[in-house]
Design an enzyme around this catalytic site. Structure first.
Site, short mmCIF file in Angstrom:
data_model
loop_
_atom_site.label_atom_id
_atom_site.label_comp_id
_atom_site.label_asym_id
_atom_site.label_seq_id
_atom_site.Cartn_x
_atom_site.Cartn_y
_atom_site.Cartn_z
N SER A 149 0.85 -1.18 0.00
CA SER A 149 0.00 0.00 0.00
C SER A 149 0.89 1.24 0.00
O SER A 149 2.03 1.19 0.48
CB SER A 149 -0.89 0.01 1.25
N TYR A 159 -1.04 -0.36 10.14
CA TYR A 159 -1.24 -0.74 8.75
C TYR A 159 -0.06 -0.27 7.91
O TYR A 159 0.50 -1.03 7.10
CB TYR A 159 -2.55 -0.17 8.21
#
Length: 264
Positions: A149, A159
Site C-alpha cells: 500500500s 497498517y
C-alpha cells in the site's frame, strides 16, 4: 506480450492468489485468467470462492482450484504453503493479496485484532513466499507479487508499519532472487474502489478523500502486473500516487503523520 504470464512456461502457468474472494484478489484472478493462466484461489469463504471460480472459468476457460484457508491460522497457512511447494503441480505466480485494515488509533484497538493483523500481513506473506521460492528457484523462473500500500511510505498506524515491512522485504527478495529468475514485486495501491473500506465499517463517500485520488481495481492490477513482468521491486500504480509519495518523503515526520490521517 511482455506481461503475459503464459510466455514464461511452455504450458499454461498456474497462479495462486490469496484473498481471492473479493476486491483486488478477484481482479488479479480475472486479469491473470484473461492472460492465459490457470488459477488456485485462496480465501476463507468456500462459497464465495466457488462463485468467483465459476464466473472466471466460464469467461476464460481457466482450470481453477478452490482452496479455502484462513491464513491467520497455522492450519490455513500450512495448507497453502503445502500447495505452493507441491512439485507435481507447480505454481508460477504467487499473489499475496489477503489483508484487512484497522482503525488508526493503536492505543484503543483490540490487541488481539492487532496481532491477527500482523500475522496476516507479515507472517503469512513471509511463510507463503518461503514456500514458493525453492521450487521456483529450482525451475529458474517464477513471479511473486506482494500487495502492499502507499501507506507503507507514510507514518500511518500499524497498517503502514506492516505494509512497510512488505515493501522492504520485497525490495530485498527481488534483489536477491531476481538474478536467479524469480522476481518479487510489492504493489502499492492508494485508495482503490473495492470493498476493503466497507469491511472497516466506512460507507462509501465517508473517507474524506478527494474523488480524483480514488483508483479503479482494474487499473491497479493492470499496472501492478505490468511492473511485475518488468521485474520491478516496487510498483506504485498511477502518477498521482507516485507524485504524492515523492512529496511525502520530503516532509517532516510530524507533518507527514497529520496528512496520513486522511481516510482509513
Amino acid at each position: 506480450m511482455a506481461d503475459d504470464p503464459a510466455a514464461t512456461t511452455p504450458t499454461r502457468p498456474k497462479a495462486l492468489i490469496t484473498g481471492a474472494s473479493s476486491g483486488l484478489g478477484v481482479e488479479f484472478a480475472r486479469q491473470l485468467a484473461e492472460r492465459g493462466a490457470d488459477l488456485v484461489l485462496v480465501a476463507r469463504d468456500r462459497a464465495a470462492l466457488e462463485e468467483v471460480a465459476g464466473t472466471l472459468h466460464e469467461a476464460y476457460g481457466a482450470a481453477i482450484e478452490v482452496l479455502p484457508a484462513d491464513l491467520i491460522t497455522d492450519a490455513g497457512t500450512d495448507a497453502v504453503a503445502s500447495r505452493l511447494a507441491d512439485p507435481d503441480r507447480p505454481v508460477e505466480i504467487l499473489v499475496n493479496n489477503a489483508g484487512f485494515g484497522l482503525a488508526l488509533d493503536f492505543a484503543t484497538n483490540d490487541i488481539v485484532d492487532e496481532e491477527r493483523h500482523l500475522d496476516l500481513h507479515v507472517r503469512a506473506t513471509m511463510r507463503l513466499t518461503r514456500a514458493a521460492l525453492p521450487p521456483m528457484l529450482a525451475r529458474g523462473h517464477g513471479r511473486i507479487i506482494n500487495v502492499a500500500s502507499v501507506a507503507a511510505f507514510m507514518p500511518r498506524g500499524t497498517y503502514g508499519a506492516v505494509k512497510s515491512w512488505v515493501v522492504s522485504f520485497s525490495r530485498w527478495a527481488n534483489a536477491a532472487y531476481g538474478p536467479r529468475g524469480v522476481t518479487v514485486t510489492a504493489v502499492c495501491p492508494g485508495f482503490t474502489h473495492t470493498n476493503f473500506h466497507e469491511r472497516l465499517g466506512l460507507p462509501p463517500g465517508e473517507e474524506g478523500v478527494p474523488p480524483f485520488m480514488w483508483l479503479d481495481a482494474e487499473q491497479v492490477v493492470r499496472e501492478g502486473l505490468r511492473d511485475a513482468a518488468a521485474g520491478k521491486a516496487v510498483s506504485i500504480p498511477s502518477w498521482r500516487y507516485k507524485v504524492l509519495i515523492g512529496a511525502v518523503r520530503l516532509l517532516p515526520a510530524s507533518l507527514a503523520a497529520r496528512l496520513a490521517k486522511t481516510g482509513r
